[in-house]
Structure formats: C-alpha cells, structure tokens
Design a protein around this motif. Structure first.
Motif, PDB file in Angstrom:
ATOM      1  N   SER A 184      63.258 100.897  -8.003  1.00 43.48           N
ATOM      2  CA  SER A 184      62.398 101.949  -7.450  1.00 43.48           C
ATOM      3  C   SER A 184      62.779 103.333  -7.972  1.00 43.48           C
ATOM      4  CB  SER A 184      62.442 101.927  -5.927  1.00 43.48           C
ATOM      5  OG  SER A 184      63.693 102.381  -5.456  1.00 43.48           O
ATOM      6  N   LEU A 185      63.952 103.446  -8.568  1.00 41.12           N
ATOM      7  CA  LEU A 185      64.372 104.736  -9.123  1.00 41.12           C
ATOM      8  C   LEU A 185      63.514 105.163 -10.311  1.00 41.12           C
ATOM      9  CD1 LEU A 185      68.252 104.358  -9.064  1.00 41.12           C
ATOM     10  CD2 LEU A 185      66.844 105.738  -7.549  1.00 41.12           C
ATOM     11  N   GLN A 186      62.856 104.217 -10.949  1.00 41.93           N
ATOM     12  CA  GLN A 186      62.034 104.534 -12.120  1.00 41.93           C
ATOM     13  C   GLN A 186      60.895 105.478 -11.773  1.00 41.93           C
ATOM     14  OE1 GLN A 186      63.053 103.622 -15.098  1.00 41.93           O
ATOM     15  NE2 GLN A 186      64.749 102.510 -14.143  1.00 41.93           N
ATOM     16  N   SER A 187      60.499 105.532 -10.506  1.00 38.62           N
ATOM     17  CA  SER A 187      59.392 106.396 -10.105  1.00 38.62           C
ATOM     18  C   SER A 187      59.816 107.839  -9.852  1.00 38.62           C
ATOM     19  CB  SER A 187      58.722 105.829  -8.851  1.00 38.62           C
ATOM     20  OG  SER A 187      59.645 105.838  -7.778  1.00 38.62           O
ATOM     21  N   GLU A 188      61.111 108.121  -9.925  1.00 33.88           N
ATOM     22  CA  GLU A 188      61.597 109.485  -9.689  1.00 33.88           C
ATOM     23  C   GLU A 188      61.221 110.398 -10.863  1.00 33.88           C
ATOM     24  OE1 GLU A 188      62.961 111.001  -7.149  1.00 33.88           O
ATOM     25  OE2 GLU A 188      63.056 109.197  -5.929  1.00 33.88           O
ATOM     26  N   ASN A 189      60.749 111.591 -10.528  1.00 37.07           N
ATOM     27  CA  ASN A 189      60.400 112.580 -11.563  1.00 37.07           C
ATOM     28  C   ASN A 189      61.571 113.481 -11.898  1.00 37.07           C
ATOM     29  OD1 ASN A 189      57.792 111.604 -11.666  1.00 37.07           O
ATOM     30  ND2 ASN A 189      57.101 112.983 -10.043  1.00 37.07           N
ATOM     31  N   SER A 190      62.425 113.712 -10.934  1.00 36.13           N
ATOM     32  CA  SER A 190      63.548 114.622 -11.108  1.00 36.13           C
ATOM     33  C   SER A 190      64.823 113.828 -11.392  1.00 36.13           C
ATOM     34  CB  SER A 190      63.722 115.451  -9.833  1.00 36.13           C
ATOM     35  OG  SER A 190      64.966 116.093  -9.805  1.00 36.13           O
ATOM     36  N   PHE A 191      65.549 114.253 -12.415  1.00 32.93           N
ATOM     37  CA  PHE A 191      66.799 113.568 -12.722  1.00 32.93           C
ATOM     38  C   PHE A 191      67.808 113.760 -11.603  1.00 32.93           C
ATOM     39  CE2 PHE A 191      71.042 113.245 -14.633  1.00 32.93           C
ATOM     40  CZ  PHE A 191      70.977 111.943 -15.085  1.00 32.93           C
ATOM     41  N   TYR A 192      67.779 114.921 -10.952  1.00 33.49           N
ATOM     42  CA  TYR A 192      68.687 115.180  -9.839  1.00 33.49           C
ATOM     43  C   TYR A 192      68.465 114.166  -8.713  1.00 33.49           C
ATOM     44  CZ  TYR A 192      70.864 117.417  -5.833  1.00 33.49           C
ATOM     45  OH  TYR A 192      71.608 117.649  -4.712  1.00 33.49           O
ATOM     46  N   GLU A 193      67.207 113.934  -8.337  1.00 31.83           N
ATOM     47  CA  GLU A 193      66.886 112.965  -7.289  1.00 31.83           C
ATOM     48  C   GLU A 193      67.260 111.548  -7.729  1.00 31.83           C
ATOM     49  OE1 GLU A 193      65.927 113.348  -4.129  1.00 31.83           O
ATOM     50  OE2 GLU A 193      66.155 115.501  -4.460  1.00 31.83           O
ATOM     51  N   TYR A 194      67.007 111.234  -8.996  1.00 31.12           N
ATOM     52  CA  TYR A 194      67.378 109.924  -9.545  1.00 31.12           C
ATOM     53  C   TYR A 194      68.878 109.709  -9.399  1.00 31.12           C
ATOM     54  CZ  TYR A 194      67.846 106.136 -12.962  1.00 31.12           C
ATOM     55  OH  TYR A 194      68.133 104.954 -13.575  1.00 31.12           O
ATOM     56  N   GLU A 195      69.645 110.696  -9.840  1.00 27.11           N
ATOM     57  CA  GLU A 195      71.098 110.586  -9.794  1.00 27.11           C
ATOM     58  C   GLU A 195      71.603 110.500  -8.354  1.00 27.11           C
ATOM     59  OE1 GLU A 195      74.950 112.765 -11.819  1.00 27.11           O
ATOM     60  OE2 GLU A 195      73.152 113.946 -11.449  1.00 27.11           O
ATOM     61  N   LYS A 196      71.027 111.269  -7.460  1.00 26.13           N
ATOM     62  CA  LYS A 196      71.440 111.270  -6.059  1.00 26.13           C
ATOM     63  C   LYS A 196      71.173 109.911  -5.406  1.00 26.13           C
ATOM     64  CE  LYS A 196      69.274 113.741  -2.861  1.00 26.13           C
ATOM     65  NZ  LYS A 196      68.794 114.879  -2.063  1.00 26.13           N
ATOM     66  N   ARG A 197      70.012 109.358  -5.619  1.00 23.78           N
ATOM     67  CA  ARG A 197      69.678 108.045  -5.052  1.00 23.78           C
ATOM     68  C   ARG A 197      70.504 106.932  -5.697  1.00 23.78           C
ATOM     69  NH1 ARG A 197      63.736 106.718  -5.261  1.00 23.78           N
ATOM     70  NH2 ARG A 197      64.547 104.798  -4.378  1.00 23.78           N
ATOM     71  N   PHE A 198      70.701 107.025  -7.030  1.00 25.21           N
ATOM     72  CA  PHE A 198      71.513 106.031  -7.740  1.00 25.21           C
ATOM     73  C   PHE A 198      72.931 106.022  -7.174  1.00 25.21           C
ATOM     74  CE2 PHE A 198      74.417 104.733 -11.089  1.00 25.21           C
ATOM     75  CZ  PHE A 198      73.845 103.540 -11.514  1.00 25.21           C
ATOM     76  N   ASP A 199      73.509 107.190  -6.985  1.00 26.83           N
ATOM     77  CA  ASP A 199      74.863 107.301  -6.451  1.00 26.83           C
ATOM     78  C   ASP A 199      74.943 106.707  -5.048  1.00 26.83           C
ATOM     79  OD1 ASP A 199      77.603 108.207  -6.627  1.00 26.83           O
ATOM     80  OD2 ASP A 199      77.039 109.748  -5.162  1.00 26.83           O
ATOM     81  N   SER A 200      73.942 106.961  -4.236  1.00 23.39           N
ATOM     82  CA  SER A 200      73.919 106.429  -2.878  1.00 23.39           C
ATOM     83  C   SER A 200      73.848 104.901  -2.892  1.00 23.39           C
ATOM     84  CB  SER A 200      72.721 107.002  -2.124  1.00 23.39           C
ATOM     85  OG  SER A 200      72.584 106.399  -0.884  1.00 23.39           O
ATOM     86  N   ILE A 201      73.009 104.345  -3.731  1.00 31.09           N
ATOM     87  CA  ILE A 201      72.875 102.885  -3.837  1.00 31.09           C
ATOM     88  C   ILE A 201      74.189 102.263  -4.305  1.00 31.09           C
ATOM     89  CG2 ILE A 201      71.724 101.017  -5.092  1.00 31.09           C
ATOM     90  CD1 ILE A 201      69.233 102.914  -5.183  1.00 31.09           C
ATOM     91  N   MET A 202      74.801 102.856  -5.319  1.00 34.50           N
ATOM     92  CA  MET A 202      76.032 102.292  -5.860  1.00 34.50           C
ATOM     93  C   MET A 202      77.196 102.422  -4.879  1.00 34.50           C
ATOM     94  SD  MET A 202      74.928 100.898  -8.455  1.00 34.50           S
ATOM     95  CE  MET A 202      76.413 100.247  -9.155  1.00 34.50           C
ATOM     96  N   GLN A 203      77.273 103.518  -4.133  1.00 33.46           N
ATOM     97  CA  GLN A 203      78.323 103.654  -3.129  1.00 33.46           C
ATOM     98  C   GLN A 203      78.177 102.582  -2.055  1.00 33.46           C
ATOM     99  OE1 GLN A 203      78.368 107.618  -1.549  1.00 33.46           O
ATOM    100  NE2 GLN A 203      79.466 108.447  -3.290  1.00 33.46           N
ATOM    101  N   ASP A 204      76.948 102.321  -1.644  1.00 28.29           N
ATOM    102  CA  ASP A 204      76.702 101.289  -0.649  1.00 28.29           C
ATOM    103  C   ASP A 204      77.106  99.913  -1.188  1.00 28.29           C
ATOM    104  OD1 ASP A 204      75.791 100.341   1.848  1.00 28.29           O
ATOM    105  OD2 ASP A 204      73.867  99.788   0.946  1.00 28.29           O
ATOM    106  N   LEU A 205      76.745  99.625  -2.429  1.00 28.70           N
ATOM    107  CA  LEU A 205      77.116  98.353  -3.046  1.00 28.70           C
ATOM    108  C   LEU A 205      78.639  98.233  -3.162  1.00 28.70           C
ATOM    109  CD1 LEU A 205      76.411  95.702  -4.476  1.00 28.70           C
ATOM    110  CD2 LEU A 205      76.218  96.999  -6.595  1.00 28.70           C
ATOM    111  N   ASN A 206      79.300  99.291  -3.594  1.00 28.75           N
ATOM    112  CA  ASN A 206      80.759  99.262  -3.728  1.00 28.75           C
ATOM    113  C   ASN A 206      81.444  99.055  -2.383  1.00 28.75           C
ATOM    114  OD1 ASN A 206      80.744  99.593  -6.482  1.00 28.75           O
ATOM    115  ND2 ASN A 206      80.836 101.814  -6.364  1.00 28.75           N
ATOM    116  N   ARG A 207      80.931  99.684  -1.321  1.00 29.38           N
ATOM    117  CA  ARG A 207      81.496  99.502   0.007  1.00 29.38           C
ATOM    118  C   ARG A 207      81.368  98.043   0.445  1.00 29.38           C
ATOM    119  NH1 ARG A 207      79.152  98.760   4.442  1.00 29.38           N
ATOM    120  NH2 ARG A 207      77.156  99.542   3.701  1.00 29.38           N
ATOM    121  N   GLU A 208      80.189  97.460   0.236  1.00 29.73           N
ATOM    122  CA  GLU A 208      79.972  96.067   0.605  1.00 29.73           C
ATOM    123  C   GLU A 208      80.881  95.135  -0.203  1.00 29.73           C
ATOM    124  OE1 GLU A 208      75.875  94.870   0.568  1.00 29.73           O
ATOM    125  OE2 GLU A 208      75.259  96.698   1.621  1.00 29.73           O
ATOM    126  N   LEU A 209      81.037  95.403  -1.490  1.00 27.52           N
ATOM    127  CA  LEU A 209      81.916  94.579  -2.324  1.00 27.52           C
ATOM    128  C   LEU A 209      83.360  94.657  -1.855  1.00 27.52           C
ATOM    129  CD1 LEU A 209      80.513  95.316  -5.883  1.00 27.52           C
ATOM    130  CD2 LEU A 209      80.462  93.138  -4.684  1.00 27.52           C
TER     131      LEU A 209
END
Length: 67
Positions: A19-44
């Motif tokens: 769903s990140l592909q629909s982001e227009n702003s790189f800042y928003e893309y990076e912010k959401r990507f970081d949030s997703i990866m932090q959540d995945l890392n916590r679960e791992l």
C-alpha cells in the motif's frame, strides 16, 4: 522460531508494504515504512525470545540451585 513462522509474520506485513506505492510524498512513504518495519521487528523479537506469559506480573520460578 521456525522458517514458516518467520514467513508468516513477514507475509502479514506484505499488504501494508504494498500500500506504500500509493504514497505521493517520500516523507510519508518513509514514515509509514519505518512504522511497519518497527512493528515487524518487535513481533520477530518477541517470537524469537519466547511467548509472552498471560500475566506479565507473574514471576518465573528459579531452577534448581538458583534459590
């Protein structure tokens, strides 16, 4: 943690990453990507260490000779 458990956790985040592909702003893309990866890392980390107990306040029993 088995390979299958890892793949299942990673697959659970796949749609959020796509769903990140629909982001227009790189800042928003990076912010959401970081949030997703932090959540995945916590679960791992939680799954690789151990399962969390039902009662977080319960103390673990000491092994023999550790009292």
């Amino acid at each position: 943690m088995t390979k299958e458990e890892y793949l299942q956790l990673a697959e659970s985040k796949w749609e959020a990453l796509q769903s990140l592909q629909s982001e227009n702003s790189f800042y928003e893309y990076e912010k959401r990507f970081d949030s997703i990866m932090q959540d995945l890392n916590r679960e791992l980390l939680e799954h690789s260490i151990s399962r969390l107990p039902n009662d977080r306040r319960r103390k673990k029993k000491l092994g023999p000779g550790m009292a």
